[in-house]
Scaffold this motif. Structure first.
Motif, PDB file in Angstrom:
ATOM      1  N   ARG A  88       0.861  -1.191   0.000  1.00  0.00           N
ATOM      2  CA  ARG A  88       0.000   0.000   0.000  1.00  0.00           C
ATOM      3  C   ARG A  88       0.891   1.233   0.000  1.00  0.00           C
ATOM      4  O   ARG A  88       1.873   1.295   0.752  1.00  0.00           O
ATOM      5  CB  ARG A  88      -0.866  -0.030   1.256  1.00  0.00           C
ATOM      6  N   MET A  89       0.547   2.224  -0.855  1.00  0.00           N
ATOM      7  CA  MET A  89       1.341   3.451  -0.939  1.00  0.00           C
ATOM      8  C   MET A  89       0.442   4.668  -0.712  1.00  0.00           C
ATOM      9  O   MET A  89      -0.553   4.866  -1.396  1.00  0.00           O
ATOM     10  CB  MET A  89       2.020   3.579  -2.302  1.00  0.00           C
ATOM     11  N   VAL A  90       0.833   5.498   0.258  1.00  0.00           N
ATOM     12  CA  VAL A  90       0.129   6.743   0.542  1.00  0.00           C
ATOM     13  C   VAL A  90       0.827   7.871  -0.215  1.00  0.00           C
ATOM     14  O   VAL A  90       2.028   7.814  -0.453  1.00  0.00           O
ATOM     15  CB  VAL A  90       0.086   7.010   2.067  1.00  0.00           C
ATOM     16  N   LEU A  91       0.041   8.861  -0.622  1.00  0.00           N
ATOM     17  CA  LEU A  91       0.590   9.999  -1.348  1.00  0.00           C
ATOM     18  C   LEU A  91      -0.315  11.208  -1.182  1.00  0.00           C
ATOM     19  O   LEU A  91      -1.484  11.078  -0.839  1.00  0.00           O
ATOM     20  CB  LEU A  91       0.748   9.667  -2.834  1.00  0.00           C
ATOM     21  N   ASP A  92       0.256  12.381  -1.426  1.00  0.00           N
ATOM     22  CA  ASP A  92      -0.509  13.626  -1.411  1.00  0.00           C
ATOM     23  C   ASP A  92      -1.341  13.654  -2.682  1.00  0.00           C
ATOM     24  O   ASP A  92      -0.806  13.677  -3.790  1.00  0.00           O
ATOM     25  CB  ASP A  92       0.453  14.813  -1.359  1.00  0.00           C
ATOM     26  N   GLY A  93      -2.642  13.645  -2.525  1.00  0.00           N
ATOM     27  CA  GLY A  93      -3.546  13.603  -3.670  1.00  0.00           C
ATOM     28  C   GLY A  93      -3.523  14.847  -4.527  1.00  0.00           C
ATOM     29  O   GLY A  93      -4.080  14.852  -5.630  1.00  0.00           O
ATOM     30  N   ASP A  94      -2.883  15.918  -4.073  1.00  0.00           N
ATOM     31  CA  ASP A  94      -2.847  17.164  -4.830  1.00  0.00           C
ATOM     32  C   ASP A  94      -1.454  17.545  -5.332  1.00  0.00           C
ATOM     33  O   ASP A  94      -1.310  18.505  -6.063  1.00  0.00           O
ATOM     34  CB  ASP A  94      -3.366  18.321  -3.953  1.00  0.00           C
ATOM     35  N   GLY A  95      -0.429  16.827  -4.941  1.00  0.00           N
ATOM     36  CA  GLY A  95       0.938  17.223  -5.272  1.00  0.00           C
ATOM     37  C   GLY A  95       1.497  16.513  -6.491  1.00  0.00           C
ATOM     38  O   GLY A  95       0.791  15.849  -7.248  1.00  0.00           O
ATOM     39  N   ALA A  96       2.811  16.646  -6.659  1.00  0.00           N
ATOM     40  CA  ALA A  96       3.516  16.011  -7.778  1.00  0.00           C
ATOM     41  C   ALA A  96       3.372  14.499  -7.723  1.00  0.00           C
ATOM     42  O   ALA A  96       3.342  13.828  -8.757  1.00  0.00           O
ATOM     43  CB  ALA A  96       4.990  16.408  -7.753  1.00  0.00           C
ATOM     44  N   ALA A  97       3.271  13.950  -6.517  1.00  0.00           N
ATOM     45  CA  ALA A  97       3.122  12.497  -6.374  1.00  0.00           C
ATOM     46  C   ALA A  97       1.876  11.989  -7.092  1.00  0.00           C
ATOM     47  O   ALA A  97       1.884  10.903  -7.666  1.00  0.00           O
ATOM     48  CB  ALA A  97       3.061  12.128  -4.897  1.00  0.00           C
ATOM     49  N   ALA A  98       0.812  12.781  -7.087  1.00  0.00           N
ATOM     50  CA  ALA A  98      -0.427  12.366  -7.747  1.00  0.00           C
ATOM     51  C   ALA A  98      -0.231  12.210  -9.256  1.00  0.00           C
ATOM     52  O   ALA A  98      -0.891  11.385  -9.888  1.00  0.00           O
ATOM     53  CB  ALA A  98      -1.543  13.369  -7.446  1.00  0.00           C
ATOM     54  N   ALA A 123      -4.881  16.690   7.165  1.00  0.00           N
ATOM     55  CA  ALA A 123      -4.615  15.994   8.429  1.00  0.00           C
ATOM     56  C   ALA A 123      -4.589  14.480   8.256  1.00  0.00           C
ATOM     57  O   ALA A 123      -3.805  13.795   8.921  1.00  0.00           O
ATOM     58  CB  ALA A 123      -5.660  16.395   9.465  1.00  0.00           C
ATOM     59  N   ARG A 124      -5.419  13.945   7.366  1.00  0.00           N
ATOM     60  CA  ARG A 124      -5.415  12.486   7.144  1.00  0.00           C
ATOM     61  C   ARG A 124      -4.072  12.038   6.564  1.00  0.00           C
ATOM     62  O   ARG A 124      -3.530  11.013   6.951  1.00  0.00           O
ATOM     63  CB  ARG A 124      -6.557  12.080   6.215  1.00  0.00           C
ATOM     64  N   LEU A 125      -3.527  12.814   5.627  1.00  0.00           N
ATOM     65  CA  LEU A 125      -2.224  12.499   5.057  1.00  0.00           C
ATOM     66  C   LEU A 125      -1.152  12.570   6.132  1.00  0.00           C
ATOM     67  O   LEU A 125      -0.310  11.674   6.258  1.00  0.00           O
ATOM     68  CB  LEU A 125      -1.896  13.459   3.905  1.00  0.00           C
ATOM     69  N   GLU A 126      -1.174  13.624   6.925  1.00  0.00           N
ATOM     70  CA  GLU A 126      -0.183  13.800   7.983  1.00  0.00           C
ATOM     71  C   GLU A 126      -0.211  12.629   8.960  1.00  0.00           C
ATOM     72  O   GLU A 126       0.839  12.088   9.326  1.00  0.00           O
ATOM     73  CB  GLU A 126      -0.438  15.113   8.719  1.00  0.00           C
ATOM     74  N   SER A 134       0.844   2.228   5.864  1.00  0.00           N
ATOM     75  CA  SER A 134       1.247   2.128   4.466  1.00  0.00           C
ATOM     76  C   SER A 134       2.691   1.659   4.375  1.00  0.00           C
ATOM     77  O   SER A 134       3.545   2.105   5.135  1.00  0.00           O
ATOM     78  CB  SER A 134       1.121   3.487   3.770  1.00  0.00           C
ATOM     79  N   HIS A 135       2.937   0.752   3.431  1.00  0.00           N
ATOM     80  CA  HIS A 135       4.292   0.237   3.228  1.00  0.00           C
ATOM     81  C   HIS A 135       5.195   1.275   2.565  1.00  0.00           C
ATOM     82  O   HIS A 135       6.393   1.324   2.817  1.00  0.00           O
ATOM     83  CB  HIS A 135       4.254  -1.010   2.342  1.00  0.00           C
ATOM     84  N   LEU A 136       4.583   2.086   1.694  1.00  0.00           N
ATOM     85  CA  LEU A 136       5.319   3.084   0.922  1.00  0.00           C
ATOM     86  C   LEU A 136       4.656   4.438   1.073  1.00  0.00           C
ATOM     87  O   LEU A 136       3.448   4.532   1.292  1.00  0.00           O
ATOM     88  CB  LEU A 136       5.308   2.727  -0.574  1.00  0.00           C
ATOM     89  N   ALA A 137       5.446   5.477   0.914  1.00  0.00           N
ATOM     90  CA  ALA A 137       4.911   6.841   0.856  1.00  0.00           C
ATOM     91  C   ALA A 137       5.649   7.564  -0.259  1.00  0.00           C
ATOM     92  O   ALA A 137       6.874   7.460  -0.373  1.00  0.00           O
ATOM     93  CB  ALA A 137       5.109   7.562   2.186  1.00  0.00           C
ATOM     94  N   LEU A 138       4.905   8.248  -1.081  1.00  0.00           N
ATOM     95  CA  LEU A 138       5.486   9.070  -2.132  1.00  0.00           C
ATOM     96  C   LEU A 138       5.289  10.508  -1.685  1.00  0.00           C
ATOM     97  O   LEU A 138       4.161  10.991  -1.608  1.00  0.00           O
ATOM     98  CB  LEU A 138       4.785   8.791  -3.461  1.00  0.00           C
ATOM     99  N   VAL A 139       6.392  11.158  -1.294  1.00  0.00           N
ATOM    100  CA  VAL A 139       6.294  12.483  -0.682  1.00  0.00           C
ATOM    101  C   VAL A 139       7.182  13.491  -1.391  1.00  0.00           C
ATOM    102  O   VAL A 139       8.252  13.158  -1.890  1.00  0.00           O
ATOM    103  CB  VAL A 139       6.663  12.444   0.821  1.00  0.00           C
ATOM    104  N   GLU A 140       6.699  14.718  -1.421  1.00  0.00           N
ATOM    105  CA  GLU A 140       7.469  15.819  -1.973  1.00  0.00           C
ATOM    106  C   GLU A 140       8.184  16.503  -0.813  1.00  0.00           C
ATOM    107  O   GLU A 140       7.556  16.927   0.152  1.00  0.00           O
ATOM    108  CB  GLU A 140       6.526  16.793  -2.676  1.00  0.00           C
ATOM    109  N   GLU A 141       9.501  16.592  -0.921  1.00  0.00           N
ATOM    110  CA  GLU A 141      10.326  17.142   0.145  1.00  0.00           C
ATOM    111  C   GLU A 141      10.894  18.470  -0.315  1.00  0.00           C
ATOM    112  O   GLU A 141      11.439  18.580  -1.406  1.00  0.00           O
ATOM    113  CB  GLU A 141      11.450  16.138   0.461  1.00  0.00           C
ATOM    114  N   THR A 142      10.718  19.496   0.518  1.00  0.00           N
ATOM    115  CA  THR A 142      11.276  20.813   0.244  1.00  0.00           C
ATOM    116  C   THR A 142      12.270  21.147   1.345  1.00  0.00           C
ATOM    117  O   THR A 142      11.886  21.365   2.489  1.00  0.00           O
ATOM    118  CB  THR A 142      10.166  21.888   0.204  1.00  0.00           C
TER     119      THR A 142
END
Length: 152
Positions: A88-98, A123-126, A134-142
């Motif tokens: 299972r992979m979680v991601l920001d539904g509005d960011g580059a990951a989407a 908050a749900r993403l956080e 989730s086994h994986l997370a696709l996150v945008e890091e700044t």
């Protein structure tokens, strides 16, 4: 509407949890990493993305694992995953990951790696990123700044 390059540059990171099976096995994480077709990801992101020359900054060139189907299958055998496995992979539904999540999902599925996508926001993403299952997370890091200290 105009857009400029982000300063400091952002990074799209694939985070693999080492405390949840099957990603708790190093061989599983190798299979996932070798199953990422970075060229296809960059193609989807278009002019907004470039291949990092070094990461973290100042560390010199880093040779990211190359896309290699045969190696993926070999690592799956080492992890005793059979011919297929699910994560299972979680991601920001509005960011580059989407924009790239389905590309990653499709590439992995051709290799017998089935990835359930969980696009979340706010908050749900956080909560999921900080302590979810989730086994994986696709996150945008700044980073705070473009130097090594800012990245760390």
């Amino acid at each position: 509407m105009t857009s400029n390059a982000a300063v400091p540059p952002r990074h799209l990171l694939l985070v693999m949890r080492a405390d949840l099976p099957p990603t708790s096995r190093l061989a599983t994480r190798h299979a996932l990493a070798l199953g990422v077709n970075r060229d296809r990801v960059l193609e989807v992101l278009g002019t907004r993305a470039t291949r990092p020359r070094e990461w973290p900054p100042g560390a010199g060139p880093f040779a990211f694992p190359a896309f290699d189907e045969a190696q993926v299958r070999e690592w799956m055998q080492r992890a005793r995953l059979g011919s297929a496995f699910h994560v299972r992979m979680v991601l920001d539904g509005d960011g580059a990951a989407a924009r790239v999540a389905r590309v990653l999902q499709g590439g992995w599925s051709r290799l017998g790696i089935y990835v359930e996508l969980e696009p979340l926001r706010g908050a749900r993403l956080e909560r999921e990123l900080l302590g979810g299952l989730s086994h994986l997370a696709l996150v945008e890091e700044t980073p705070c700044s473009a130097d090594l200290e800012g990245t760390l």
